[in-house]
Design a protein around this motif. Structure first.
Motif, PDB file in Angstrom:
ATOM      1  N   ARG A 234       0.693  -1.229   0.016  1.00  0.00           N
ATOM      2  CA  ARG A 234       0.082   0.048   0.037  1.00  0.00           C
ATOM      3  C   ARG A 234       0.743   1.252   0.095  1.00  0.00           C
ATOM      4  NH1 ARG A 234      -5.056  -1.505   3.633  1.00  0.00           N
ATOM      5  NH2 ARG A 234      -5.299  -3.541   3.120  1.00  0.00           N
ATOM      6  N   PHE A 235       0.577   2.294  -0.853  1.00  0.00           N
ATOM      7  CA  PHE A 235       1.411   3.334  -1.025  1.00  0.00           C
ATOM      8  C   PHE A 235       1.727   3.905   0.350  1.00  0.00           C
ATOM      9  CE2 PHE A 235      -2.835   4.913  -1.650  1.00  0.00           C
ATOM     10  CZ  PHE A 235      -2.870   6.135  -0.905  1.00  0.00           C
ATOM     11  N   ALA A 254      15.427   4.531   0.069  1.00  0.00           N
ATOM     12  CA  ALA A 254      14.147   5.304   0.470  1.00  0.00           C
ATOM     13  C   ALA A 254      13.840   5.786  -0.918  1.00  0.00           C
ATOM     14  CB  ALA A 254      14.786   6.390   1.424  1.00  0.00           C
ATOM     15  N   VAL A 255      14.524   6.427  -1.600  1.00  0.00           N
ATOM     16  CA  VAL A 255      14.220   6.896  -3.113  1.00  0.00           C
ATOM     17  C   VAL A 255      13.244   5.724  -3.807  1.00  0.00           C
ATOM     18  CG1 VAL A 255      14.961   7.798  -5.389  1.00  0.00           C
ATOM     19  CG2 VAL A 255      15.944   8.776  -3.205  1.00  0.00           C
ATOM     20  N   LYS A 256      14.004   4.567  -3.873  1.00  0.00           N
ATOM     21  CA  LYS A 256      13.325   3.312  -4.379  1.00  0.00           C
ATOM     22  C   LYS A 256      11.847   3.164  -3.986  1.00  0.00           C
ATOM     23  CE  LYS A 256      17.494   0.881  -6.083  1.00  0.00           C
ATOM     24  NZ  LYS A 256      18.354  -0.259  -6.057  1.00  0.00           N
ATOM     25  N   THR A 257      11.755   3.144  -2.470  1.00  0.00           N
ATOM     26  CA  THR A 257      10.488   2.792  -1.855  1.00  0.00           C
ATOM     27  C   THR A 257       9.657   4.144  -2.183  1.00  0.00           C
ATOM     28  OG1 THR A 257      11.647   1.655  -0.162  1.00  0.00           O
ATOM     29  CG2 THR A 257       9.489   2.325   0.069  1.00  0.00           C
ATOM     30  N   ALA A 258      10.058   5.273  -2.187  1.00  0.00           N
ATOM     31  CA  ALA A 258       9.325   6.529  -2.507  1.00  0.00           C
ATOM     32  C   ALA A 258       8.737   6.452  -3.609  1.00  0.00           C
ATOM     33  CB  ALA A 258       9.939   7.614  -2.115  1.00  0.00           C
ATOM     34  N   GLU A 259       9.284   5.935  -4.531  1.00  0.00           N
ATOM     35  CA  GLU A 259       8.937   5.864  -6.143  1.00  0.00           C
ATOM     36  C   GLU A 259       7.854   4.895  -6.459  1.00  0.00           C
ATOM     37  OE1 GLU A 259      13.107   7.347  -8.425  1.00  0.00           O
ATOM     38  OE2 GLU A 259      12.644   5.097  -8.119  1.00  0.00           O
ATOM     39  N   LEU A 262       4.890   6.470  -4.832  1.00  0.00           N
ATOM     40  CA  LEU A 262       4.202   7.397  -5.535  1.00  0.00           C
ATOM     41  C   LEU A 262       3.535   7.109  -6.731  1.00  0.00           C
ATOM     42  CD1 LEU A 262       4.143  10.691  -6.821  1.00  0.00           C
ATOM     43  CD2 LEU A 262       6.512  10.293  -7.796  1.00  0.00           C
ATOM     44  N   ALA A 263       3.956   5.826  -7.248  1.00  0.00           N
ATOM     45  CA  ALA A 263       3.209   5.434  -8.244  1.00  0.00           C
ATOM     46  C   ALA A 263       1.733   4.737  -7.823  1.00  0.00           C
ATOM     47  CB  ALA A 263       4.129   4.125  -8.756  1.00  0.00           C
ATOM     48  N   GLY A 264       1.808   4.166  -6.678  1.00  0.00           N
ATOM     49  CA  GLY A 264       0.630   3.849  -5.898  1.00  0.00           C
ATOM     50  C   GLY A 264      -0.315   4.763  -5.501  1.00  0.00           C
TER      51      GLY A 264
END
Length: 288
Positions: A234-235, A254-259, A262-264
């Protein structure tokens, strides 16, 4: 003849009774009764009181006179009920029902939680100070907005506390009610997560978020949130995980997870999470 007289008397009584009932007029109460319940942490706090109005009178003089014990409302004494033990101004107060009395003052109010809830009104000669559960003073503050009807209100809600405000005229007196949340939540986490089996993603996420929000073991919180998002990405959980990673200076992940978050968020059209993710990604990319 005797039966006729008795029958006439009964008929007259019934007519008089009916007339009296019809003569009653439904009118608003002078001091309407009010009940409010607030969840403070995991504890239910309930207030039962009646609400008098100023009607041209002044607090401290004609009503709620300074220096005298007051029922903190009208009619029967105001009642405060706690479903669990609470702490008020450093005083431990067991679960139960208490009469709320006050002694108003121009600059200071005395707040009293009284164990005897059977007194009517201010208690009169039956009031005994030794039956107080707690007695303390609070500052009386000026309220720029005049309150016509006496009002009790909950304010400044936190995870484990809330202020109870007493407002009337241009005066507000308040005190803080604190509850034990941490031990209860930690007990549940121990039972359902640490010792649990087949733990649901939502349970892992809740435990992780609690650890994160209360500055507990961040590595453990990250591990639990990873388990939650691996099974159910879940986003909003992903965004929390990204913040955990960033706090540990793992900006790359952190950036990969945030991306992913963001998509979700875009798929769900959640504008707040879109903005938060975009801002965080921009900041964390500079840190990599």
């Amino acid at each position: 003849m005797k039966r006729t007289i008795i029958g006439f008397a009964l008929s007259a009584a019934l007519l008089l009774g009916a007339g009296a009932a019809q003569a009653q007029i439904a009118m608003p109460a002078a001091s309407p009764a009010s009940t409010l319940t607030q969840k403070v942490g995991l504890t239910d706090v309930t207030v039962n009181y009646s609400r008098p109005s100023l009607k041209g009178r002044s607090v401290g003089a004609e009503i709620a006179p300074y220096g005298s014990i007051w029922r903190t409302g009208a009619n029967a004494s105001t009642k405060l009920t706690f479903s669990d033990e609470v702490t008020i101004q450093g005083n431990k107060v067991p679960a139960g029902e208490y009469a709320l009395y006050t002694i108003p003052g121009e600059n200071v109010w005395t707040i009293i939680l009284h164990k005897n809830t059977k007194h009517w009104g201010d208690g009169g000669a039956n009031y005994k100070q030794e039956e107080d559960q707690a007695r303390f003073t609070v500052k009386a503050e000026k309220n720029p907005r005049k309150v016509e009807s006496f009002t009790i209100n909950f304010a400044n809600l936190k995870n484990n506390a809330a202020d109870l405000e007493l407002l009337w005229g241009n005066t507000v007196a308040s005190f803080t009610i604190e509850t034990d949340v941490d031990s209860k939540v930690m007990s549940q986490i121990q039972e359902k997560v640490v010792n649990g089996t087949n733990v649901a993603p939502g349970v892992y996420a809740a435990a992780a978020s609690y650890y994160y929000d209360t500055n507990k073991d961040l590595k453990q919180a990250t591990e639990w949130m990873k388990k939650a998002t691996t099974e159910d990405p879940r986003f909003y959980w992903l965004y929390t995980l990204a913040r955990m990673q960033a706090q540990q200076k793992d900006y790359k992940n952190a950036v990969k997870t945030a991306e992913k978050s963001l998509a979700g968020a875009k798929a769900a059209n959640e504008q707040a999470y879109i903005r938060m993710n975009e801002k965080s990604i921009a900041e964390w990319k500079k840190m990599k």
